[in-house]
Motif scaffolding. Structure first.
Motif, PDB file in Angstrom:
ATOM      1  N   GLY A 220       0.772  -1.280   0.039  1.00  0.00           N
ATOM      2  CA  GLY A 220      -0.040   0.077   0.118  1.00  0.00           C
ATOM      3  C   GLY A 220       0.757   1.252   0.062  1.00  0.00           C
ATOM      4  O   GLY A 220       2.090   1.300   0.476  1.00  0.00           O
ATOM      5  N   GLU A 221       0.431   2.196  -0.532  1.00  0.00           N
ATOM      6  CA  GLU A 221       1.018   3.687  -0.713  1.00  0.00           C
ATOM      7  C   GLU A 221       1.239   4.116   0.638  1.00  0.00           C
ATOM      8  O   GLU A 221       0.370   4.224   1.600  1.00  0.00           O
ATOM      9  N   GLY A 222       2.445   4.430   0.950  1.00  0.00           N
ATOM     10  CA  GLY A 222       2.788   5.118   2.201  1.00  0.00           C
ATOM     11  C   GLY A 222       3.446   4.250   3.200  1.00  0.00           C
ATOM     12  O   GLY A 222       3.647   4.726   4.350  1.00  0.00           O
ATOM     13  N   ASN A 223       3.053   3.060   2.980  1.00  0.00           N
ATOM     14  CA  ASN A 223       3.821   1.735   4.027  1.00  0.00           C
ATOM     15  C   ASN A 223       4.988   1.389   3.423  1.00  0.00           C
ATOM     16  O   ASN A 223       5.643   0.412   3.998  1.00  0.00           O
ATOM     17  N   GLY A 224       5.748   2.024   2.784  1.00  0.00           N
ATOM     18  CA  GLY A 224       7.217   1.758   2.140  1.00  0.00           C
ATOM     19  C   GLY A 224       8.083   1.223   3.267  1.00  0.00           C
ATOM     20  O   GLY A 224       8.832   0.317   3.220  1.00  0.00           O
ATOM     21  N   TRP A 225       8.154   2.141   4.407  1.00  0.00           N
ATOM     22  CA  TRP A 225       9.161   1.811   5.491  1.00  0.00           C
ATOM     23  C   TRP A 225       8.793   0.572   6.227  1.00  0.00           C
ATOM     24  O   TRP A 225       9.789  -0.096   6.147  1.00  0.00           O
ATOM     25  N   ARG A 226       7.885   0.121   6.519  1.00  0.00           N
ATOM     26  CA  ARG A 226       7.455  -1.101   6.972  1.00  0.00           C
ATOM     27  C   ARG A 226       7.896  -2.254   6.246  1.00  0.00           C
ATOM     28  O   ARG A 226       8.512  -3.154   6.679  1.00  0.00           O
ATOM     29  N   VAL A 227       7.438  -2.023   4.982  1.00  0.00           N
ATOM     30  CA  VAL A 227       7.718  -3.159   4.062  1.00  0.00           C
ATOM     31  C   VAL A 227       9.372  -3.292   3.841  1.00  0.00           C
ATOM     32  O   VAL A 227       9.999  -4.257   3.832  1.00  0.00           O
ATOM     33  N   ALA A 228       9.987  -2.058   3.597  1.00  0.00           N
ATOM     34  CA  ALA A 228      11.518  -1.965   3.545  1.00  0.00           C
ATOM     35  C   ALA A 228      12.192  -2.794   4.604  1.00  0.00           C
ATOM     36  O   ALA A 228      13.302  -3.450   4.589  1.00  0.00           O
ATOM     37  N   MET A 229      11.909  -2.304   5.788  1.00  0.00           N
ATOM     38  CA  MET A 229      12.467  -2.949   6.972  1.00  0.00           C
ATOM     39  C   MET A 229      12.304  -4.327   7.351  1.00  0.00           C
ATOM     40  O   MET A 229      13.102  -5.281   7.591  1.00  0.00           O
ATOM     41  N   SER A 230      11.102  -4.961   6.677  1.00  0.00           N
ATOM     42  CA  SER A 230      10.661  -6.273   6.800  1.00  0.00           C
ATOM     43  C   SER A 230      11.690  -6.884   5.934  1.00  0.00           C
ATOM     44  O   SER A 230      12.321  -7.871   6.138  1.00  0.00           O
ATOM     45  N   LEU A 231      12.126  -6.364   4.544  1.00  0.00           N
ATOM     46  CA  LEU A 231      12.918  -6.990   3.842  1.00  0.00           C
ATOM     47  C   LEU A 231      14.398  -7.211   4.423  1.00  0.00           C
ATOM     48  O   LEU A 231      14.898  -8.007   4.060  1.00  0.00           O
ATOM     49  N   LEU A 232      14.698  -6.334   5.046  1.00  0.00           N
ATOM     50  CA  LEU A 232      16.210  -6.160   5.613  1.00  0.00           C
ATOM     51  C   LEU A 232      16.279  -7.588   6.443  1.00  0.00           C
ATOM     52  O   LEU A 232      17.356  -7.815   6.584  1.00  0.00           O
ATOM     53  N   GLY A 233      15.105  -7.843   7.298  1.00  0.00           N
ATOM     54  CA  GLY A 233      15.406  -8.852   8.031  1.00  0.00           C
ATOM     55  C   GLY A 233      15.478 -10.264   7.338  1.00  0.00           C
ATOM     56  O   GLY A 233      16.218 -11.297   7.549  1.00  0.00           O
ATOM     57  N   TYR A 234      14.859 -10.460   6.220  1.00  0.00           N
ATOM     58  CA  TYR A 234      14.989 -11.825   5.144  1.00  0.00           C
ATOM     59  C   TYR A 234      16.601 -11.641   4.589  1.00  0.00           C
ATOM     60  O   TYR A 234      17.163 -12.620   4.500  1.00  0.00           O
ATOM     61  N   GLU A 235      16.939 -10.311   4.485  1.00  0.00           N
ATOM     62  CA  GLU A 235      18.230 -10.248   4.010  1.00  0.00           C
ATOM     63  C   GLU A 235      19.497 -10.975   4.845  1.00  0.00           C
ATOM     64  O   GLU A 235      20.386 -11.555   4.365  1.00  0.00           O
TER      65      GLU A 235
END
Length: 390
Positions: A220-235
């Protein structure tokens, strides 16, 4: 949760080891061809928690087994790891059904390659300073800005880009996670970055009104920070264990060289070698403990341990840089001399230890600098006062 390997995992290890040995004994392949072979054999997307996307089912222990055996076999460097290990779990967690249906099967088949558009010249470790914008234009967004240190940008078909979709927003507010096709001549330009090693694994990417479909915003628009931080956990999940297999091989070569050159007779050098070995073992058990407590998601948010990814990054970044320094130390003065084959046309024919030393200088910077990781631990784990933002 105890993390251990059972009989089924060892049987799976035998299958993985046999397939890799048989395939790597034949004609060498790399890049897209190798990704397709992995996809056709069902080795991409192990353990994805969604059915019907072309991957085989495998519990966390078998994901670890595959990563370790792949590293031990010295199989080709993956071109599809960003799509498989970063984008895919992020879509599974935050994507719509249509997004999963569109993007997961091509990743599982090894047909589409991805790159990551996070860092910018003024927003590297401080990712909340992103300035690349995406302006809504009916059913699309127009992306304008610059990303840097983008691995695989020249080969990738798609890029997941952290952009600012609310013009007046600041810091982590107003950001969106957008999927952008890379084949847009005149709208996307990729420039390789020449490094100390003479190679160009990283790139600058310039977006000049690049188009992305509105339905390709993840979370969803405006929720990029939450998604981006989640991705760094998978990294920093299962893949870190495979990374440690490579580290162990490098350490073994350093030890062998220290013995061959006589450097191991120095008690200070011996102490450093033992420390490197002990710290590597500590990293492995820390990674297994973290994965075991998360149930395999690789996202620290699942355990409530917001500092786990930062601790892992601090451990391996400093360790690898120190190994590079130790590698040239045990070589002696010869480590500062280039091979006789050097020429004006090819001035950077580095040997393995020279490359290790130069490349590892960046380990404590990329992927989130040590300073940023310590700030995260201080603020989110220890509860210390937040650092003032200028």
């Amino acid at each position: 949760m105890e993390f251990g390997f059972g009989p089924e995992d060892e049987a799976f290890r035998g299958e993985a080891r046999a397939w890799l040995a048989a395939r790597l004994a034949g004609d060498p392949v790399a890049g897209r061809d190798w990704e397709r072979e992995l996809g056709n054999a069902g080795w991409i997307g192990l353990g994805w928690d969604e059915a019907g996307y072309g991957n085989r089912t495998a519990p966390l222990t078998q994901q670890v087994v595959w990563a370790e055996e792949y590293a031990r076999a010295k199989a080709p460097t993956r071109s599809g790891h960003i799509g498989e290990n970063l984008l895919a779990p992020t879509l599974i967690a935050h994507g719509t059904a249509d997004q999963k249906t569109r993007f997961l099967p091509p990743v599982a088949r090894g047909e589409e390659l991805w790159c990551q558009g996070y860092s910018e010249p003024g927003a590297g470790s401080d990712l909340a300073g992103v300035r690349t914008t995406a302006v809504r234009d009916t059913g699309s967004y127009r992306v304008t800005g610059q990303k840097i240190w983008t691995s695989l940008a020249r080969e990738a078909d798609w890029c997941f880009v952290l952009v600012r979709t609310q013009p007046e927003s600041t810091r982590h507010h107003g950001l969106s996670f957008l999927l952008v096709p890379m084949d847009q001549p005149g709208r996307i330009e990729v420039r390789p970055i020449r490094q100390l090693t003479g190679t160009s694994e990283f790139n600058e990417v310039f977006f000049d009104g690049a188009l992305a479909r509105a339905e390709h915003v993840v979370g969803g628009e405006g929720n990029g920070w939450r998604v981006a931080m989640s991705l760094l956990g998978y990294e920093r999940g299962v893949s870190t264990l495979a990374q440690q297999i490579g580290f162990a091989a490098e350490l073994r070569r350093v030890v062998e060289t220290a013995v061959a050159t006589g450097a191991a007779a120095d008690p200070v050098v011996r102490d450093r070698l033992v420390r490197q070995w002990a710290e590597l073992r500590t990293m492995r058990w820390n990674a297994l403990r973290t994965l075991g407590s998360s149930g395999g998601a690789g996202d620290a948010g699942d355990t409530g341990d917001a500092g786990a990814p930062s601790v892992a990054k601090l451990l391996w970044g400093g360790w690898h840089r120190r190994l590079g320094e130790l590698a040239v130390q045990v070589r002696g003065a010869g480590a500062a001399v280039g091979p006789a084959a050097w020429s004006a046309a090819a001035p950077y024919e580095l040997d393995a230890f020279q490359h290790l030393f130069l490349f590892s200088r960046a380990d404590t910077i990329y992927g989130g600098s040590d300073e940023i990781q310590r700030t995260i631990i201080a603020e989110r784990v220890l509860g210390l006062p937040r650092e003032p933002k200028g």
